[in-house]
Design an enzyme around this catalytic site. Structure first.
Site: not given
Ligand code: DQA
Length: 144
Positions: A10-11, A18, A23, A74, A77, A80, A87, A98, A100, A102, A107, A111
């Site tokens: 998401p996002n 954003r 980011y 990735n 959110a 977490h 699963d 995985e 990220h 950031s 942080r 997180r």
């Molecule tokens: C993220 C880090 C997450 O904590 C955050 O909710 C994101 C982006 C990152 O790519 O740094 O949406 O996954």
């Protein structure tokens, strides 16, 4: 390793808009172009999937069973919070890494837990787009 699935949660479709201080200023399409080029340079085919919906991400992971050799994820959110994504990754047993953008370790306290990461072979965080390259190369080097 032939087919890679890159999943963004998401996002991440809002990249460039954003919180650019966290980011970066590049768009989601720029990330797709970057990942596609990394895969092409290694002779891999790749599909990029982005969703703001937890169930859609679970569905996409399940659909990867038997069709995909490696997953780069990735979960944003959902990292977490989502036992469902953890699963699903365990259910399909496809090697997963995985990513990220950031450095989540530096942080907020909320997180510091990664459920999805518990089903991943490695995590790259804090390297921006380059973390996706690292994840793809990790899959190539360590997961056949
Ligand atoms: C993220 C880090 C997450 O904590 C955050 O909710 C994101 C982006 C990152 O790519 O740094 O949406 O996954």
């Amino acid at each position: 390793m032939k087919n890679i699935l890159v999943i963004n949660g998401p996002n991440l479709n809002m990249l460039g808009i954003r919180e650019p201080g966290i980011y970066g200023s590049q768009s989601y399409q720029a990330l797709v172009d970057f990942v596609t080029e990394v895969c092409r340079s290694h002779g891999l085919s790749c599909e990029c999937f982005q969703s703001n919906h937890e169930g859609a991400i679970v569905d996409r992971i399940q659909a990867a069973y038997g069709n995909v050799d490696g997953i780069v994820i990735n979960p944003a959110a959902y990292t977490h919070t989502s036992v469902a994504i953890l699963d699903a990754l365990k259910a399909v047993s496809i090697p997963a890494v995985e990513v990220h953008l950031s450095d989540v370790s530096a942080r907020e306290a909320f997180r510091q837990v990664s459920y999805a990461g518990m089903a991943c072979q490695a995590t790259f965080a804090g390297h921006g787009f380059d973390g996706y390259r690292m994840a793809i190369e990790y899959l190539l080097e360590h997961c056949g």
